[in-house]
Scaffold this active site. Structure first.
Site, PDB file in Angstrom:
ATOM      1  N   GLY A 164       0.777  -1.230   0.000  1.00 26.20           N
ATOM      2  CA  GLY A 164       0.000   0.000   0.000  1.00 26.20           C
ATOM      3  C   GLY A 164       0.806   1.276   0.000  1.00 26.20           C
ATOM      4  N   ARG A 165       2.130   1.155  -0.009  1.00 28.77           N
ATOM      5  CA  ARG A 165       2.912   2.338   0.312  1.00 28.77           C
ATOM      6  C   ARG A 165       3.303   3.201  -0.872  1.00 28.77           C
ATOM      7  NH1 ARG A 165       6.100  -1.228   3.805  1.00 28.77           N
ATOM      8  NH2 ARG A 165       5.055  -1.135   5.802  1.00 28.77           N
ATOM      9  N   PHE A 190       2.241   7.394   9.740  1.00 26.28           N
ATOM     10  CA  PHE A 190       1.416   6.207   9.510  1.00 26.28           C
ATOM     11  C   PHE A 190       2.004   5.286   8.432  1.00 26.28           C
ATOM     12  CE2 PHE A 190      -1.997   8.455   6.638  1.00 26.28           C
ATOM     13  CZ  PHE A 190      -1.055   8.638   5.670  1.00 26.28           C
ATOM     14  N   GLU A 191       1.354   4.191   8.237  1.00 28.44           N
ATOM     15  CA  GLU A 191       1.825   3.136   7.335  1.00 28.44           C
ATOM     16  C   GLU A 191       3.238   2.691   7.684  1.00 28.44           C
ATOM     17  OE1 GLU A 191       1.066   2.945   3.301  1.00 28.44           O
ATOM     18  OE2 GLU A 191      -0.438   4.520   3.278  1.00 28.44           O
ATOM     19  N   GLY A 192       3.530   2.656   8.969  1.00 27.52           N
ATOM     20  CA  GLY A 192       4.885   2.333   9.404  1.00 27.52           C
ATOM     21  C   GLY A 192       5.672   3.629   9.511  1.00 27.52           C
TER      22      GLY A 192
END
Lengths: 432, 670
Positions: free
Chosen positions: B352-353, B474-476
């Site tokens: 998703g990144r 976010f997202e890591g």
């Protein structure tokens, strides 16, 4: 400077010169300089301090010093309200300067005042020390020429100045600019009090914060507060929580020493708690102590709850679970690691010790009291109920106790193995 | 992982042979699982399509439908184009472009360009009644009519395959659309949470039945999806997940209990991808707790959510806690295998990144326009702001960052789109780290240009600043992603180097002599030529400088990695400061690769303003080169010399006392 003063100074100087010559010839150390003849503006004085190294002969007829001493003592008589505080002390000093315009006997007065300071509770007050130094007449004792500064000029006065500074040093009072300025005015730059001041300024700054674990200056009087202070002092983990398991009885009767009523204060960090929860119940843990901890002039005894170090073959290697970190691998799948040549800790001598699970400070060091602590710990550490606890108490606290406190000492311990069994049984009985 | 390795030939420097023609079936299981194999590509709008313009939403919708009808024929054309481009780029030395057909191929250039102005200005300036970012930010909610319009445009199913009613966009097209969507961060985050992570699990790991059941309604936006992984006690630590799913007695369903926090779309969603611990019987008969992914509908009962969190930025997106209390989840709703939830989660997050790069680039392009407008009109000392060097420098910086992240994003998207191309999760992570940090710096610099008006709430800039802060988190978080980048890369390098390192350690004379000789040559100064330039080189001659710098960096980076692995071995996992540097170098290298390939392509294709691109590429390559040199020199030193020791000591002392340690400057001992 007035003409008359100059004459007087000249006279004083000549006498001082003679005195110093004699000292130099006898080779006696400075503190044993024989008393000087009366001179200049210095007033006579008598045995101002019985244990002072400087014991001058009374230069005046013996009647007068006694009288002078009496006069000075009078100044420190308790005021009407009976309070001994800074204001009264300052008033006494001011009375002396007002009463004695020529400052006759000021050295004796200063010695006397130094002794009185503790009574008045001003021994840590820099302004009071400066006030005392201010009693010295200015410009009189300053060396006028190189010979003055080579040989001790006005030794008694200089000694007195040093005594003031020394008392400051003993109480950890750092001289300030005003002190320096006063000394400069009184004794000049090349004088022993000045040297003392410079040294103080050098070393005080270096020693003031040398203790990485500072203890507050005024320790709490309450034993519970003192105990929690001591525990926090020992525990490096800031998330550790101090728990008071038992409060002492408030009355001051000798019954307060009864082990059922003394204070029990303990500390435990969350990490210690989880380590205790993980502890193998098959291995006993030990209550050990008492060990002493000094906080300034007070001694606190503490006990620790600890376990033995696991033998290396039984230690579990912490495994990294396979599916642990969602974002990145926690270990690399490489065929090589650091070899023995890369062992950076090879030469470091480290003695590994067993884990300590909790510390407590109690008013009594016997097993009954400490068993209460363990019971209290069980509330937050349920695992403790399953682990056998062995009390390994040394008979004495290691301190010389006054004979009156023999009562609180535990009875001499039985042989070790027997005690362990005993206490284990007792513990198990207590749990069941 | 292409831009990594020992240097010699590990970068995609050697011309790559053309990949075999796409096999009729998907080449690997993983590709099949991701559903990314040979997806029919499709263009939105088609040529001259009216995305926006005067037509507005309804018109765009029609265009999408029209696009659907034209899909077949376009697919044919596209395939033809593939072949042509392929030939062109291989002959022109296009190996640096990992997939010639994919890179920077604009799915429908004309359509998007005409669509953008209205959306952009509307979103940013709050003039367009359709998307009022300011209002969204102030009210903390995306208006329902806006959401309806987004749904009607099909934006809720951009990557859902067409047979399930989605748009079935390729990654490149998705990135292109993200550029436009990124103009309003709240909408972007809502959409991303829905389809980048929320329903991605169903696409990647779902069974046919699950896809058929959920995807159509999710794609149409009738249902919104959310991704439920984080828990109060568990961020990236999967082992501490407390939510539990227990199999019922009749084995027909699981009972789900637990609560999840920071769930984007938690309040809107009807379908949740939930990760919970289940008991799994291992092959050796032992019972273990393992993570399993579930598809949970709100209608299953027992699903409640807390009130929306009051956030600093992306205020229009809905973030809240979600609680599951005795929620009965049928066995059919297990996503992937029972006990295989960890892999599902990792795959979803990794996939998703990449879109953040183009999203941020879109925002930055608009930001540059707006600040340039200001700088060219505001007068001080009878000169425009734009005439001052310090202001000009900021524009160059913003343009450079936007250019690099755009290049990186589309390169990655192209690699993802290419059939049979291996896992691009490192590249995606690099794009995410670079673009989020670039966004933060650039918005901050823009505020600097704008002065006080940048700080005022009447202007959109402060909102951009607030919105862009979340990108680093976010997202890591970027820290965690750096670890991922470095460790995954080192793992790869380690496998290659293992044999060599072993021999060195064993004291094999030949290997040692070789190594020593190599080091000697290096110390005497060596020109590294990996073949990027030259007669058959892939990089255009005007970018030779940058290419040489890249080659040199790659070579010496390989050497440093070798040293590091020798020095630390497995324990390098614990050396986070070292890993951070490795990751930084890698990100720079990837950025250089992307920029060089894009600029070369622009020149070769004769695109407009290619000289500007060359300038930007050269600036970036030069800066990154020097940064890399510095970082590499730090990596080659031991901890006492590169300050790591001191840094650690300082922080340890502070953390022990949990406070700032130094005495006050006015404190004195006397």
């Amino acid at each position: 400077m007035s003409w008359a003063q100059a004459i007087l100074l000249a006279r004083g100087a000549s006498r001082g010169w003679g005195g110093i010559c004699s000292t130099a010839l006898t080779g006696a150390p400075f503190s044993q300089v024989p008393p000087q003849a009366p001179r200049g503006l210095r007033c006579s004085a008598a045995a101002h301090n019985p244990d002072s190294s400087l014991v001058p002969h009374p230069p005046e007829p013996p009647r007068r010093p006694v009288k002078a001493l009496a006069v000075h003592e009078e100044l420190f008589r308790p005021a009407l309200d009976g309070a001994r505080n800074k204001a009264n002390f300052v008033r006494a000093v001011q009375n002396f300067t007002e009463y004695n315009v020529h400052k006759r006997g000021h050295v004796d007065f200063i010695y006397l005042a130094l002794r009185k300071m503790r009574e008045y509770g001003v021994e840590r007050d820099l302004s009071v020390y400066n006030l005392l130094l201010d009693i010295f007449p200015k410009e009189v004792f300053r060396p006028r020429n190189i010979f003055h500064s080579i040989f001790l000029h006005y030794p008694r006065q200089q000694e007195c100045g040093i005594a003031v500074l020394e008392q400051m040093e003993n109480h950890g009072v750092m001289p300030n600019k005003e002190t320096e300025f006063l000394l400069l005015q009184i004794f000049g730059r090349k004088s022993y009090p000045m040297l003392k001041l410079v040294r103080m300024k050098l070393w005080f700054t270096r020693f003031k914060n040398i203790n990485p674990f500072p203890v507050p200056r005024d320790l709490p009087q309450d034993p519970v507060d003192l105990a929690s202070l001591a525990l926090q002092h020992m525990e490096p983990d800031l998330s550790a929580r101090v728990t008071t398991y038992q409060m002492p009885l408030l009355k001051d009767s000798p019954d307060a020493m009864d082990p059922t009523e003394t204070h029990i204060v303990g500390i435990q960090s969350p990490e210690q708690q989880s380590a205790l929860a993980r502890h193998d119940p098959a291995r006993p843990i030990f209550v050990e102590g008492p060990f002493s901890l000094w906080l300034r002039d007070k001694c606190v005894y503490y006990h620790i709850l600890r376990a033995d170090l696991l033998p290396p073959e039984e230690r579990e290697v912490e495994e990294i679970p396979e599916e642990w970190n969602i974002y990145y691998p926690m270990q690399l799948d490489l065929a090589y690691g650091r070899s023995s040549w890369d062992d950076y800790e090879f030469n470091i001598d480290e003695v590994e010790e067993g884990p300590v699970f909790a510390i407590c400070v109690a008013g009594a060091h016997d097993q009954a009291t400490l068993a209460k602590w363990i019971q209290g710990l069980q509330e937050t550490n349920p695992a403790l109920a399953r682990i056998p606890v062995v009390f390994r108490l040394s008979g004495s606290s290691g301190e010389l106790l006054p004979s009156s406190s023999e009562l609180e000492e535990p009875p001499p311990p039985p042989p070790e193995g027997q005690e362990e069994e005993d206490s284990q049984q007792r513990q198990q009985q207590g749990q069941s | 992982m292409t831009a990594f390795g020992k240097g010699r030939g590990c970068l995609t420097a050697v011309p790559r042979p053309p990949p075999p023609p796409p096999p009729p079936s998907s080449p690997s299981n993983s590709r099949a699982a991701r559903g990314r194999g040979r997806r029919p590509r499709r263009r939105i709008g088609g040529r001259g399509g009216g995305w926006g313009g005067a037509g507005g939403w309804r018109h765009r919708r029609r265009e999408i439908e029209a696009a659907g009808r034209r899909q077949q024929q376009q697919q044919e054309r596209l395939r033809g184009q593939h072949e042509r481009l392929w030939a062109l780029l291989v002959l022109g030395g296009g190996a640096l472009l990992p997939r010639p057909s994919g890179l920077h191929r604009d799915p429908a250039p004309a359509a998007h360009q005409s669509a953008e102005p209205s959306f952009r200005q509307g979103a940013l300036l709050g003039q367009d009644p359709e998307v009022d970012s300011r209002k969204i930010d102030q009210e903390g909610k995306i208006p329902d009519e806006t959401l309806e319009k987004l749904k009607s445009l099909g934006l809720f199913g951009m990557q859902v395959p067409e047979e399930y009613g989605g748009l079935g966009l390729s990654n490149t097209m998705y990135a292109r659309l993200a550029e436009v969507i990124g103009l309003d961060a709240s909408i972007a985050v809502t959409l991303a949470a829905h389809q980048s992570i929320g329903l991605k699990g169903i696409i990647l790991a779902g069974s046919k039945e699950q896809k058929a059941r959920y995807l159509p309604r999710l794609a149409s936006g009738e249902h919104v999806a959310a991704f439920c992984l984080t828990e109060p006690a568990s961020g990236s630590d999967a082992a501490s997940i407390r939510t539990r799913a227990t199999l019922s007695a009749d084995k027909s369903h699981y009972v789900l209990n637990g609560s999840k926090v920071w769930i984007t779309n938690g309040g809107l969603a009807n379908v949740f991808t939930v990760f919970a611990k289940t008991e799994v019987v291992d092959s050796d008969g032992s019972v273990k707790d393992k993570i399993t992914a579930f598809i949970v509908e709100r209608d299953f009962g027992g699903v409640t959510n807390g009130k929306p969190e009051d956030k600093m930025g992306i205020r229009g997106s809905n973030t809240c806690e979600v609680h599951f209390e005795n929620t009965r989840v049928p066995v059919e709703n297990v996503l992937g295998e029972v006990g295989g939830g960890f892999k599902v989660a990792v795959n979803i997050l990794n996939s998703g990144r990449f879109s953040m790069g183009s999203m941020v680039a879109g925002m930055l392009k608009k930001l540059i326009e707006m600040t340039a407008e200001y700088a060219c009109t505001r007068k001080q000392f009878n000169r425009n702001l734009s005439e001052f060097g310090l202001i000009q420098e900021k524009f160059a910086l913003m343009a450079q960052k936007a250019y690099v992240m755009e290049s990186m994003a589309y390169l990655t998207a192209a690699m993802l789109d290419a059939p049979g191309f291996p896992d691009c999760s490192i590249e995606a992570a690099m794009v995410k780290v670079f673009s989020s940090e670039g966004a933060w710096t650039c918005v901050s610099e823009a505020l600097q240009i704008l002065g006080s008006s940048g700080y005022a709430r009447d202007y959109p800039y402060e909102r951009l600043l607030r919105d862009s802060r979340i990108l680093l988190i976010f997202e890591g978080t970027n820290e965690i992603l750096r670890m991922y980048i470095a460790l995954t890369g080192l793992q790869h390098a380690g496998r290659i180097l293992t044999a060599r390192v072993k021999e060195l350690k064993r004291g094999n004379v030949t290997t040692i002599m070789e190594t020593v000789g190599q080091r000697l040559r290096d110390s005497l100064g060596r020109t590294v030529d990996l073949g990027l330039t030259g007669k058959l080189g892939v990089v255009h001659p005007s970018l030779v400088d940058g290419a040489h710098k890249l080659e040199e960096n790659v070579y010496y980076f390989g050497r440093s990695v070798e040293t590091l692995l020798l020095r630390f071995g497995k324990t390098i996992v614990e050396e986070q400061l070292v890993l951070k540097r490795v990751a930084n170098v890698l990100i720079n290298l990837y950025g250089m690769t992307a920029v060089l390939s894009r600029a070369s392509r622009s020149i070769r294709l004769g695109l407009r303003d290619q000289d500007h691109e060359v300038l930007l590429a050269n600036i970036f390559c030069s800066e990154a080169y020097h940064q890399n040199l510095f970082t590499l020199s730090q990596l080659d030193k031991h901890s006492p010399e590169n300050l790591d020791d001191m840094v650690k000591k300082v922080s340890q002392q502070i953390l022990e006392k949990r406070a700032y340690i130094c005495t006050h400057p006015l404190d004195r001992t006397s």
